[in-house]
Motif scaffolding. Structure first.
Motif, short mmCIF file in Angstrom:
data_model
loop_
_atom_site.label_atom_id
_atom_site.label_comp_id
_atom_site.label_asym_id
_atom_site.label_seq_id
_atom_site.Cartn_x
_atom_site.Cartn_y
_atom_site.Cartn_z
N SER A 36 0.82 -1.22 0.00
CA SER A 36 0.00 0.00 0.00
C SER A 36 0.85 1.27 0.00
CB SER A 36 -0.94 0.01 1.20
OG SER A 36 -0.20 -0.06 2.41
N LEU A 133 -11.47 -5.64 0.90
CA LEU A 133 -11.41 -4.45 0.04
C LEU A 133 -10.75 -3.27 0.73
CD1 LEU A 133 -14.94 -4.59 -1.66
CD2 LEU A 133 -12.75 -5.37 -2.59
N GLU A 134 -11.36 -2.79 1.82
CA GLU A 134 -10.89 -1.56 2.45
C GLU A 134 -9.52 -1.71 3.10
OE1 GLU A 134 -13.89 -0.11 5.09
OE2 GLU A 134 -15.49 -0.42 3.63
N LEU A 138 -8.09 -2.39 -2.11
CA LEU A 138 -8.22 -1.00 -2.56
C LEU A 138 -6.99 -0.16 -2.22
CD1 LEU A 138 -12.01 -0.33 -1.95
CD2 LEU A 138 -10.83 -0.80 -4.11
N ALA A 141 -4.55 -0.92 -4.94
CA ALA A 141 -4.93 -0.22 -6.17
C ALA A 141 -4.53 1.25 -6.10
CB ALA A 141 -6.44 -0.35 -6.40
N ASP A 142 -4.76 1.89 -4.96
CA ASP A 142 -4.37 3.29 -4.81
C ASP A 142 -2.86 3.47 -4.97
OD1 ASP A 142 -7.00 3.95 -4.35
OD2 ASP A 142 -6.80 4.07 -2.17
N ARG A 156 -9.52 -0.41 -10.12
CA ARG A 156 -10.63 -0.94 -9.34
C ARG A 156 -11.43 -1.96 -10.14
NH1 ARG A 156 -12.54 4.76 -6.39
NH2 ARG A 156 -10.84 4.78 -4.85
N VAL A 159 -9.80 -5.09 -9.41
CA VAL A 159 -10.22 -5.59 -8.10
C VAL A 159 -11.55 -6.33 -8.24
CG1 VAL A 159 -10.98 -4.93 -5.79
CG2 VAL A 159 -8.97 -3.83 -6.80
N GLY A 190 -15.78 2.08 -3.81
CA GLY A 190 -15.03 2.22 -5.05
C GLY A 190 -15.85 1.98 -6.31
N LEU A 192 -17.40 -0.69 -7.28
CA LEU A 192 -17.09 -1.99 -7.89
C LEU A 192 -18.28 -2.64 -8.58
CD1 LEU A 192 -14.43 -1.59 -6.38
CD2 LEU A 192 -14.54 -3.99 -5.69
#
Length: 252
Positions: A36, A133-134, A138, A141-142, A156, A159, A190, A192
């Motif tokens: 991350s 996810l959180e 995600l 991805a960020d 995303r 994801v 996001g 999704l």
């Protein structure tokens, strides 16, 4: 619910090993918690492995492919286990190690095999969204977006594709799996839920129905050395994709 978790032998896509790697392999494994950070060496190694393994031309394209294969392998066991049992294995980033290998992920480990505990008022679908996810996918991805400028919507989309494929690839009741996916996606952050759709196709070989995922974003894998589109690629028409999925099972 919390407590111990025994990873089930669902198949290679969902295989998880418990505990740290052997000392001789330790340097081959990456801590998911480091991914991350867009400046981390671990994220650079993950992108570089995909870049070289697939023959990508840009880090941008490699990052998009990384996200799709990562979500479809690293956290797949948690998504499927939840869909089948309602329990959520702890696959938060701090509990996961992974070993990249060219185009894909060669291995996934959890430091401890345990189930996640829900917060007050949190149902199992919300618990899965939070932990997978959180608190894992995600943020990766960020970080890929910040490091390579790959589009956040496309990342995303990777994801969403990976999480959906964790269910679609399993040989189970397509109606049940579809309902579980829709429950998971409905409250997913996001956006999704809008980045693709699940559909049912009838296998040309045996007439059985199976669940497939149709993407609305592109991972740019067709720009790699392999120069092929993914089966779910949004650049291919919907009906053509459905026919291809059905025919592919004729010889599978």
């Amino acid at each position: 619910m919390s407590g111990p978790w025994k990873p089930a032998p669902y198949g290679p896509r969902w295989h998880v090993t418990v505990g740290g790697p052997p000392a001789a392999e330790a340097e081959e494994w990456l801590a998911a918690s480091a991914l991350s950070d867009p400046r981390s060496g671990e994220l650079g190694r993950l992108i570089g492995c995909e870049y070289r393994g697939s023959g990508h031309r840009t880090e941008h394209a490699a990052a998009l492919t990384v996200m799709a294969v990562y979500a479809g392998r690293v956290t797949a066991a948690a998504v499927l286990h939840w869909a089948l049992t309602g329990q959520v294995p702890d696959m938060t980033a701090g509990n996961v190690l992974l070993r990249p290998s060219g185009h894909g992920i060669a291995g996934v480990r959890v430091r401890e095999a345990r189930l996640c505990a829900a917060r007050p008022g949190e149902d199992s679908a919300a618990l899965l969204r939070r932990t997978v996810l959180e608190e894992h996918l995600l943020p990766v991805a960020d970080a890929l977006h910040r490091r390579t400028r790959a589009g956040l919507r496309q990342l995303r989309g990777g994801v969403a594709h990976g999480c959906a494929t964790a269910l679609c690839a399993f040989d189970g009741d397509p109606g049940v799996l579809r309902r579980r996916w829709e429950l998971f996606a409905a409250g997913a952050p996001g956006g999704l839920a809008g980045l693709g759709e699940v559909a049912e196709v009838r296998r040309a070989g045996d007439g059985r129905e199976r669940l497939v995922y149709l993407r609305r974003t592109c991972c740019l894998y067709y720009t790699s050395a392999e120069a092929v589109r993914c089966a779910s690629c949004c650049l291919t028409g919907r009906e053509e994709r459905l026919r291809a999925y059905a025919e592919r099972d004729r010889t599978a």
